[in-house]
Design a protein around this motif. Sequence first.
Motif, PDB file in Angstrom:
ATOM      1  N   GLY A 117       0.844  -0.825  -0.290  1.00  0.00           N
ATOM      2  CA  GLY A 117      -0.250   0.026  -0.248  1.00  0.00           C
ATOM      3  C   GLY A 117       0.785   1.149  -0.038  1.00  0.00           C
ATOM      4  N   GLN A 118       2.001   1.529   0.556  1.00  0.00           N
ATOM      5  CA  GLN A 118       3.177   2.262   1.278  1.00  0.00           C
ATOM      6  C   GLN A 118       3.919   2.812  -0.537  1.00  0.00           C
ATOM      7  N   ILE A 119       3.632   1.679  -1.667  1.00  0.00           N
ATOM      8  CA  ILE A 119       4.576   1.424  -2.884  1.00  0.00           C
ATOM      9  C   ILE A 119       3.998   3.048  -3.629  1.00  0.00           C
ATOM     10  N   SER A 120       4.463   3.991  -4.330  1.00  0.00           N
ATOM     11  CA  SER A 120       4.369   4.940  -4.878  1.00  0.00           C
ATOM     12  C   SER A 120       4.149   4.654  -6.835  1.00  0.00           C
ATOM     13  N   ILE A 121       3.413   5.314  -7.106  1.00  0.00           N
ATOM     14  CA  ILE A 121       3.627   5.167  -8.802  1.00  0.00           C
ATOM     15  C   ILE A 121       4.892   5.085  -9.218  1.00  0.00           C
ATOM     16  N   SER A 122       5.717   5.591  -8.510  1.00  0.00           N
ATOM     17  CA  SER A 122       7.089   6.387  -9.461  1.00  0.00           C
ATOM     18  C   SER A 122       7.611   4.857  -9.686  1.00  0.00           C
ATOM     19  N   ALA A 123       7.559   3.989  -7.822  1.00  0.00           N
ATOM     20  CA  ALA A 123       8.387   2.872  -7.742  1.00  0.00           C
ATOM     21  C   ALA A 123       8.023   1.515  -8.330  1.00  0.00           C
ATOM     22  N   TRP A 124       6.638   2.156  -8.918  1.00  0.00           N
ATOM     23  CA  TRP A 124       6.505   0.049  -9.670  1.00  0.00           C
ATOM     24  C   TRP A 124       6.978   0.774 -10.691  1.00  0.00           C
ATOM     25  N   VAL A 125       7.035   2.179 -11.584  1.00  0.00           N
ATOM     26  CA  VAL A 125       7.810   2.349 -13.235  1.00  0.00           C
ATOM     27  C   VAL A 125       9.231   2.096 -13.512  1.00  0.00           C
ATOM     28  N   CYS A 126       9.496   2.087 -11.809  1.00  0.00           N
ATOM     29  CA  CYS A 126      11.207   1.669 -11.787  1.00  0.00           C
ATOM     30  C   CYS A 126      11.119   0.096 -11.785  1.00  0.00           C
ATOM     31  N   LEU A 127      10.120  -0.005 -11.215  1.00  0.00           N
ATOM     32  CA  LEU A 127      10.322  -1.926 -11.152  1.00  0.00           C
ATOM     33  C   LEU A 127      10.233  -2.395 -12.184  1.00  0.00           C
ATOM     34  N   ALA A 128       9.125  -1.747 -13.231  1.00  0.00           N
ATOM     35  CA  ALA A 128       8.722  -2.000 -15.010  1.00  0.00           C
ATOM     36  C   ALA A 128       9.845  -1.964 -15.033  1.00  0.00           C
ATOM     37  N   TYR A 129      10.304  -0.704 -15.403  1.00  0.00           N
ATOM     38  CA  TYR A 129      11.735  -0.853 -15.693  1.00  0.00           C
ATOM     39  C   TYR A 129      12.869  -1.830 -16.345  1.00  0.00           C
ATOM     40  N   VAL A 130      13.047  -1.878 -15.079  1.00  0.00           N
ATOM     41  CA  VAL A 130      14.662  -2.853 -14.270  1.00  0.00           C
ATOM     42  C   VAL A 130      13.607  -4.588 -14.643  1.00  0.00           C
TER      43      VAL A 130
END
Length: 297
Positions: free
Chosen positions: A214-227
């Motif tokens: 729940g505390q994971i931001s959208i930017s962190a998810w985007v970065c996860l998608a990139y790597v």
Amino acid sequence: MERLSNPSHPALEKSRGWINGFIGVLIFSGSLPATRLAVLEFDPVFLTVLRAAIAGAVAVALLWLLRERRPAPDQWLSLFIVAMGVVLGFPLLTALALQHVTSAHSIVFVGLLPLATAIFAVLRGGERPRPVFWMFSLLGSALVVGFALAQGVSAQPTGDLLMLAAILACGLGYAEGAKLSRTLGGWQVICWALVLALPPMALSSLWLAPASFGQISISAWVCLAYVSLFSMLIGFVFWYRGLAQGGIAAVGQLQLLQPFFGLALAATLLHESVSTGMLAVTLGVILCVAGAKKFAR
């Protein structure tokens, strides 16, 4: 999908190899800023196994949709080496190492990756670069290592050993995958390697998953998608094809530029400063890569 074959115009094929390799390095360069942002909210080890699991699931879908034939029995050992080197070994070892050393310190070892790749190109790929090539390769590595040392790094034996192991694993995985790409195809190699690694990566992801996202931001998810998609899959499509076309030892020297591309992206995305000295060293590295290209064969 088309495999690599003996080209009618070797010079054109080598040029395409350098272009594909350059695209691969650019994609890999985005891994550093993306990882820096992602580990602010994800555990580093969890991020490592999760991105491999996501890439592995996509690889399974690609292989199934395109109805790719299975590798020959004598190709599975090479695929296992690739999986252990670039899917599991390098990401996990560097994640563990960065718990003991700084990012600047890790550049000391990343600067040795092109040299390690060239050595494994001789041992596993059967390549024989000219002596002058080794001079440019050593000089380029020395520039990167010297730049990192000038930033002021401290010795951490545990982190150093982990980084050295990571570089050796990655260099072997690069050379082995490039050799196999000549017969199996670049994107097929990384996809099958990801499939091999998928079961332990998926199980580890479930084991290490936090209680809540729940505390994971959208930017962190985007970065996860990139790597997950670019660093673990798409980048290797270009990289392995480039190594196979242009020569493992030669095109591998493009990795000397990766730390500086990463720093440039970090300056753009994370507003970190880029010094004049950094630009000067980058120019020197570019000249070394050009020299290595000229005398690779």
